[in-house]
Motif scaffolding. Structure first.
Motif: not given
Length: 160
Positions: A22-31
């Motif tokens: 979830t944290e990784a997916a959020k980082k990919l999405t935000e960037n």
């Protein structure tokens, strides 16, 4: 020939090996990126892509015969759909608790900064990958090159 350092991105977004998906997916999405190197401190230990995350989600399709449904199909349909929904919800919950190090691709393929983009393109094609972390002589992460970066470098080089 165009060198890696002319085409690569120097500000690399990274993911920690102990992050949740979830944290990784959020980082990919935000960037607005589709993958990133996975780090353990200062060491590159893997790479994670949207495709790796998608592979966690098992998508099931209800097996319904809707051309000529029998009366029993009509009665069972809500139960089957509820079961399918529960399976998808459980799959998403399980995926969100997964840790990056459990699904990252490792060992990671890297490329040195003194190579050219043709070398990077060949490595990508040979290994069916879309990005390569760029490292210095001691293996420290200093950039990343993607297929898009290579295409952009070629277009910009032709325009000059």
């Amino acid at each position: 020939m165009i060198k890696i350092d002319e085409a690569m991105k120097k500000d690399v977004i990274t993911i920690n090996k102990d992050d949740t998906i979830t944290e990784a997916a959020k980082k990919l999405t935000e960037n607005d990126i589709s993958g990133a190197p996975v780090m353990d401190g200062d060491n590159i230990v893997g790479i994670l892509s949207e495709g790796d995350i998608m592979d966690l989600l098992e998508v099931h399709s209800p097996n319904l015969n809707l051309i000529l449904p029998s009366p029993l199909d009509l009665l069972e349909m809500p139960l089957r759909m509820k079961h399918e929904y529960d399976e998808v919800a459980n799959g998403i919950k399980k995926a969100s608790l997964t840790i990056v190090k459990d699904i990252m691709v490792s060992p990671v393929i890297t490329i040195k900064i003194d190579k050219d983009i043709a070398d990077a393109a060949n490595i990508m094609a040979d290994n069916n990958i879309k990005r390569i972390p760029v490292v210095d002589d001691t293996g420290n992460l200093i950039g990343i090159i993607t297929r898009g970066d290579i295409v952009k470098a070629l277009v910009n080089h032709k325009a000059e």
